[in-house]
Design an enzyme around this catalytic site. Structure first.
Site, short mmCIF file in Angstrom:
data_model
loop_
_atom_site.label_atom_id
_atom_site.label_comp_id
_atom_site.label_asym_id
_atom_site.label_seq_id
_atom_site.Cartn_x
_atom_site.Cartn_y
_atom_site.Cartn_z
N GLY A 251 15.70 15.21 20.32
CA GLY A 251 15.85 16.18 21.39
C GLY A 251 15.31 15.68 22.72
O GLY A 251 16.04 15.58 23.70
N ALA A 252 14.03 15.37 22.74
CA ALA A 252 13.40 14.98 24.00
C ALA A 252 12.06 14.32 23.70
O ALA A 252 11.59 14.35 22.57
CB ALA A 252 13.19 16.21 24.88
N MET A 253 11.46 13.76 24.76
CA MET A 253 10.24 12.99 24.57
C MET A 253 9.29 13.18 25.74
O MET A 253 9.68 13.08 26.90
CB MET A 253 10.61 11.50 24.40
CG MET A 253 9.44 10.59 24.19
SD MET A 253 8.56 11.00 22.64
CE MET A 253 6.92 10.50 23.09
N HIS A 287 8.28 22.81 25.69
CA HIS A 287 7.64 22.01 24.63
C HIS A 287 7.16 20.66 25.18
O HIS A 287 6.00 20.29 25.02
CB HIS A 287 8.63 21.81 23.49
CG HIS A 287 8.11 21.01 22.34
ND1 HIS A 287 7.58 21.57 21.21
CD2 HIS A 287 8.02 19.67 22.16
CE1 HIS A 287 7.20 20.63 20.38
NE2 HIS A 287 7.45 19.45 20.93
N GLU A 288 8.06 19.95 25.82
CA GLU A 288 7.68 18.61 26.32
C GLU A 288 6.62 18.73 27.41
O GLU A 288 5.70 17.94 27.47
CB GLU A 288 8.91 17.85 26.82
CG GLU A 288 10.06 17.73 25.80
CD GLU A 288 9.65 17.20 24.44
OE1 GLU A 288 8.65 16.46 24.33
OE2 GLU A 288 10.32 17.58 23.44
N1 ARG Z 1 7.50 13.88 20.36
C1 ARG Z 1 8.87 14.27 20.47
C2 ARG Z 1 8.86 15.78 20.50
O1 ARG Z 1 8.63 16.46 19.57
C3 ARG Z 1 9.72 13.80 19.36
C4 ARG Z 1 9.94 12.34 19.32
C5 ARG Z 1 10.38 11.92 18.00
N2 ARG Z 1 11.05 10.67 18.04
C6 ARG Z 1 11.19 9.89 16.97
N3 ARG Z 1 11.84 8.78 17.14
N4 ARG Z 1 10.69 10.14 15.83
O2 ARG Z 1 8.97 16.37 21.48
ZN ZN Z 2 6.89 17.62 20.30
#
Ligand code: ARG
Ligand code: ZN
Length: 846
Positions: A251-253, A287-288
């Site tokens: 989804g996002a980072m 969330h992010e």
């Molecule tokens: N930390 C990110 C989030 O929950 C998710 C990233 C997960 N990416 C992955 N390649 N496992 O917002």
């Molecule tokens: Zn997260």
């Protein structure tokens, strides 16, 4: 296929070396990017000693120096090892090939734009580094490229012809590193923090997309304000950048100061995005952003602690969405999602604790258990210690651990200190996998309501024995006249079985148990249909009220599936009462009106020891919908007429609620009017929500061929809308027909499968089509397996994630099980398989 050794929490060792400062220079070129690193290392006084170990993957080492002296390090296959002094400067130059990087992990290219994804272990594909979250350092990043937009974490401190220099003063682990370079345009705004900081906000998108950023920007500003008001947390840099990218694994980072998003979670306009899209954009932007404190300022010591940041941040985004929209509706949707995605995980071969104890590939543990069950544990903790201790504990967490890489033990300790309560028993929730079953029986005796609560958790892989958990059970009771006669109370269940006595003068009162879904359990409370109807009509807790309706619906479907029963009149009448109650939130009415999903029914049947038959489930759902429509035809028609859109489109919760009820009514009416209303709505709809809803209704009755083509022609060049079209076509046709459509679309020239969003729009969409995926001839299993094998060498993370559609295969009949197993064996016997998919198929087949 070889079996890589698992990484275990029990083997954790602190890093031998710490990093004081990182300077990176990127000379960008599609196939030959050079990365120069200069890193100040210092031996960790609390470390295990030994050599310096740096992770590295797919890197070509050009040169390396220690304090200016060239060296030749020992390459280990997963990185390199050097005998190093106690403090020194490491310099290295490596070459990487972003254009050839299809994995979307590390530095890669998407539509000519450079982009990174480093969580969990992508940074090692950029340069040699201790790629682990407990090594935190400030970063300086110089990007050399002729592209107009050059971005990294933190703040830009210099910009010149062909380069930009960025500095991030906040120490961070490498997984939060990010770099973006491309021809992008920004939608900009500003936000003044409560500390008086004037923050520049930018959302960077492909030219042409800039008019679809307003909603994301609005959600960002509201998130920033909310975190100040509710948690006292302000943003800590002068700029906050968000970039939308089309090719993205997830989804996002939350990269520090430079969040990167899948474009479907940023871009929205009334013509192209549905209410569900708007809602999702709002929650993921929040969330992010919230990760800036829960994840970035305070991060995880190791990847076993992933729920420390993810469970908490999901909890926070759910709270935010509840505040922004409706708490009742938010809670119902969160519970629905937990049951749909986490319960099957917890009941099958992929079950793992919220804090796992071992993994082969950490990317396989970004799961509903870590995220959504992780959030449920936080909600329970809050109920158990009370709001005051919760607030105080959060404050303590931010004060005590700012700048640290922490564990679940650190997290629980602040709440022990704040509440004075021992949380060691509660902590079992983090270690024990599986969804507990809560059995409830009640009786009335001498002015008391006596509730007997019993809990039991079935074995899960690697955990044959289960212990009782500490859980808050919120209850109340409703008298036959609708009055609440036992007010909202929290019972604390700590043992396998306990009895609770509550004063109650009404012997006929019906206990309302698990209000607010106060614990993530499967509730087994034998209530009559009349009692459920009473709770649906009168419970004061909206979640329990909705759940009573859900339970009635399931019971009705169950009787139709197992005993060929007619649709239950109690259920039909109860729905009528909800529909005609003008005081109810239309979004709530829409949720009550939606019948249990096929997956939900399959789960419930399997739970009770029966074998789900996908076609019978499908048929029963259609028959029950038709019966509901038949009985409430006039009311539904009236809803659909009276809620027709009037003014201009607004994505706000109030308008969205009306559209959701109106479209729920349309879905039912379409079962009995040959699609007349849906066709009319499709022809006149001026927003995507109404247009897509109408098309869905038509496709679900096996109609809508012309409309689907009209839709496609209109949106041919819009990638996000075309994703919806693909998913809709595949998701709405039952059984083998669904598989046939998926096969056809997989041959379509627009099926650009290497883009994860498009792949998911066909392959995951079939996985989510219950009777399609489980088609009796096994064609659904074969199709999905084929595509997993094809995707695996290209984007292993996406292939591995697709494997989860197989996690429930042992629920079904012997023929289906054999067909699914054969498909799984084809995957496991492939000559080469990524570590990601390899681990998933092994766990599912075990
Ligand atoms: N930390 C990110 C989030 O929950 C998710 C990233 C997960 N990416 C992955 N390649 N496992 O917002
Ligand atoms: Zn997260």
């Amino acid at each position: 296929m070889d079996n890589p050794a698992p990484i275990r929490l029990a083997d954790y060792q602190p890093p031998a070396f710490l990093v004081d400062k990182v300077s990176l220079t990127f000379r960008l070129a599609p196939n030959t990017t050079r990365v120069l690193s200069r890193i100040a290392f210092r031996r960790n006084p609390d470390g295990p000693g030994g050599p310096l170990k740096l992770d590295g993957d797919k890197l070509t080492l050009i040169s390396a120096q220690i304090d200016g002296t060239p060296i030749t390090p020992t390459l280990t296959g997963t990185g390199l090892e050097i005998d190093a002094p106690d403090a020194f400067t490491w310099e290295a130059e490596v070459e990487i090939d972003p254009e050839a990087n299809t994995t979307l992990n590390g530095l890669y290219m998407s539509n000519g734009m450079y982009c990174t994804q480093c969580e969990a272990e992508g940074f090692r594909r950029i340069t040699y580094y201790p790629d682990r979250p407990d090594v935190m350092a400030p970063f300086e990043v110089r990007i050399e490229s002729d592209l107009p937009v050059l971005l990294s974490n933190g703040e830009e401190i210099e910009r010149g012809d062909g380069f930009a220099l960025w500095h991030d003063p906040w120490p961070k682990p490498a997984y939060l590193f990010a770099l973006v370079a491309g021809e992008l345009v920004a939608r900009s705004d500003r936000f003044r923090t409560m500390e008086g900081r004037d923050v520049a906000l930018n959302i960077w998108v492909r030219p042409g997309d800039e008019d679809r950023c307003d909603y994301a920007m609005d959600a960002l500003k509201r998130s920033m304000l909310w975190d100040e008001e509710v948690y006292g947390r302000a943003y800590d840099l002068d700029v906050f950048n968000i970039v939308a990218v089309d090719d993205f694994n997830m989804g996002a980072m939350e990269n520090k100061g430079l969040n990167i998003f899948n474009s479907r979670l940023v871009l929205a306009s009334p013509e192209t995005a549905t209410d569900a899209d708007y809602q999702r954009i709002e929650s993921v932007i929040a969330h992010e952003y919230f990760h800036n404190w829960t994840g970035n300022r305070i991060t995880c010591r190791d990847w076993f602690q992933l729920c420390l940041k993810e469970g908490l941040t999901v909890y926070r985004d759910q709270q935010f969405s509840g505040d922004a929209r409706s708490h009742a509706v938010q809670r119902i949707e969160d519970v629905q999602m937990l049951r749909a995605r986490q319960f099957p995980e917890d009941a099958g071969p992929l079950a793992h604790p919220v804090r796992p104890e071992s993994y082969v590939e950490i990317n396989n543990f970004y799961t509903a258990t870590v995220y959504e069950k992780g959030a449920e544990l936080i909600g329970m903790l809050r109920v158990l210690i009370g709001d005051a201790a919760w607030q105080q504990g959060c404050k303590l967490y931010f004060e005590r651990h700012d700048g640290q890489a922490c564990t679940i033990e650190d997290w629980l300790k602040v709440f022990e200190d704040a509440s004075g309560r021992a949380l060691s028993h509660f902590a079992r929730w983090y270690h024990q996998a599986g969804t507990p079953r809560l059995s409830v029986s009640s009786r009335h005796e001498a002015g008391e309501l006596i509730l007997t609560l019993a809990q039991e958790t079935r074995p899960t892989p690697g955990q044959p024995e289960k212990s009782p958990l500490h859980m808050p059970i919120r209850i109340g009771a409703i008298a036959p006249d609708g009055q609440e006669v036992v007010a909202d109370t929290v019972l604390e269940l700590t043992e396998a079985k306990q009895e609770f006595r509550l004063p109650c003068q009404t012997p006929e009162a019906v206990p309302s148990v698990l209000r607010g879904f106060s614990a993530p359990v499967i509730l087994d409370q034998p209530l009559s249909t009349a009692d459920k109807a009473l709770l649906l009509a009168h419970d004061t807790d909206p979640l329990s009220r909705w759940d009573a309706g859900r339970s009635l619906g399931k019971e009705a479907l169950m009787a139709m599936i197992l005993d060929d029963a007619a649709p239950d009149p109690t259920y039909l009448d109860a729905l009528g009462k909800v529909l005609s109650d003008m005081d109810l939130d239309p979004a709530f009415q829409a949720l009550v009106l939606a019948l249990p999903s096929d997956e939900d029914m399959a789960q419930t049947l399997a739970e009770g020891g029966a074998t789900p038959d996908p076609l019978r489930i499908e048929a029963a759902r259609v028959a029950l919908s038709t019966a509901v429509a038949g009985q409430h035809r006039d009311t539904l028609a009236n809803i659909h007429d009276s809620l027709a859109p009037t003014g201009p489109f607004s994505p706000d919760a109030g308008d969205a609620a009306k559209r959701s009820l109106r479209n729920a009514a349309l879905a039912l009416l379409t079962r009995i009017d040959n699609g007349d209303r849906a066709r009319a709505q499709f022809d006149t709809a001026s927003n995507m929500t109404d247009s897509l809803a109408a098309l869905t209704c038509l496709l679900r009755i096996g109609d809508g061929v012309t409309e689907a083509e009209t839709f496609r022609k209109r949106w041919q060049s819009d990638r996000l809308v075309m994703d919806k079209w693909f998913a809709l076509k595949v998701g709405t046709a039952p059984g083998e027909t669904g598989v046939g459509i998926a096969r056809e679309l997989a041959d379509d020239p627009d099926f650009t499968w290497k883009t994860p969003n498009r792949f998911r729009a066909v392959v995951h969409a079939l996985g989510a089509n219950h009777s399609g995926f489980h088609a009796g001839d096994g064609s659904g299993y074969a199709f999905v397996a084929e595509w997993i094998l094809r995707m695996d060498p290209v984007v292993p993370q996406v292939a591995a994630r697709t494997m989860t559609v197989f996690q429930t295969f042992r629920r079904y009949d012997a023929d289906r099980k054999a067909l699914a197993e054969a498909a799984l064996r084809r995957i496991s016997e492939a000559a080469t398989l990524s570590r990601d998919t390899g681990e998933m198929v092994r766990r599912i087949l075990e």
